[in-house]
Scaffold this active site. Sequence first.
Site, mmCIF file in Angstrom:
data_model
loop_
_atom_site.group_PDB
_atom_site.id
_atom_site.type_symbol
_atom_site.label_atom_id
_atom_site.label_comp_id
_atom_site.label_asym_id
_atom_site.label_seq_id
_atom_site.Cartn_x
_atom_site.Cartn_y
_atom_site.Cartn_z
ATOM 1 N N SER A 133 -3.349 0.235 -1.297
ATOM 2 C CA SER A 133 -1.995 0.006 -1.807
ATOM 3 C C SER A 133 -1.279 -0.990 -0.916
ATOM 4 C CB SER A 133 -1.219 1.323 -1.842
ATOM 5 O OG SER A 133 0.153 1.101 -2.083
ATOM 6 N N TYR B 118 2.007 8.539 3.339
ATOM 7 C CA TYR B 118 1.276 7.753 2.343
ATOM 8 C C TYR B 118 0.909 6.380 2.914
ATOM 9 C CZ TYR B 118 0.119 5.567 -2.144
ATOM 10 O OH TYR B 118 -0.539 4.914 -3.167
#
Length: 374
Positions: free
Chosen positions: A220, A233
């Site tokens: 990501s 995250y």
Amino acid sequence: MEAPAYTAGQVYDSFDIDLVIKVMNNTLLSPFFCFLIPVFFMFQGYTTSDLPVLVPFGWVGALAAFWGLKWYSRLYRNQGSLLFGPAALDWGEQIVVVTGGSSGIGELIANTLAVRNVTVVVLDVNPIVTENYNIVYYKCDVSKWEEVEAVSKKIVEELGHPTVLINNAGVVQGKLLIDLSPEDVQQTIGVNTLAHFWTLKAFLPEMIKNKAGHIITVSSVAGLVGMAQMTDYNASKAATISLHESLRYELDKRYLAPEVRTTLLVPGHIQTPLFSTTHFPQNFLFKFFVPSLQPITIAKAVIAALDEQHSRTIYLPFYVNFVPVLRLLPSFLRDFAQWLSYADYAMDGFVKVSGRRQDEGPLVKQEKQTSKAE
């Protein structure tokens, strides 16, 4: 039958910087297209010493050098030939493992690959709902080595050794650091990071032995830059990026298996249930320069990478290519970029939808608790 009517808003929703770049790549940034410009002027009687011919030829030369260097870089990384491409991938012989393949991007990838007559193995804690006969589901918490090890033995025994591994499983908590519980952190790191180690330990040895295979790591943009309310995250995705790079050099230099390909996918915001409760500005400029991705875009990128059989890094959408540069900017410019992208506020009011644990309770109760707190 009447044609569907589209509003101006619907038309412009698909108009963004990525579409502009795609058009430019085939026109102003294409040496083949731009070569026609000086040729046109020469047909009008200009000579090679005239500016209308000389300048376009210079631009064509610069473009040819840029694209040629970029292409050679990829060939060098993949031990390719300037004259011959790799043999076409025999999809019918592939056994593809997709982690987190029961929902979101993983489900779309699994079903799309199944159409190509590929044997698809889905590893997830929840079963996949599909009509494709060649998708095989194994219940597995990929964050736990014991489960991955046990399931991998079943897969090899029942189907054979996987030739493609797509590490796609992911979870997000969407909490400020102090609000994260130990269970939150363990789940995030376990699913987003440790799962990659466990699946690689299970399936990579046979790929190295055969000197063939493809590892696709779905990371990501959050792994490239810090964001508020995303500490766990972001850290987990940064780890997968570093893992991908180190694995590439281990395959090349230590295992002597460069034929085992590795692809790193670094997407921006994707419109999946995982981030369905995030909030971004809805004005035209934001959506133009920082567009959200449709899951089908990711699925196409994954399948194209498998078809090309090249190790590479894919940044989607276009703005993600510039995110690594943020760390080099002066602090005031970095803060301006953070503000412009809304990165530190998108998770405000976030409600976790996917990957909910039993201790978190069902989603309905969580929403009621949130409304009471407000």
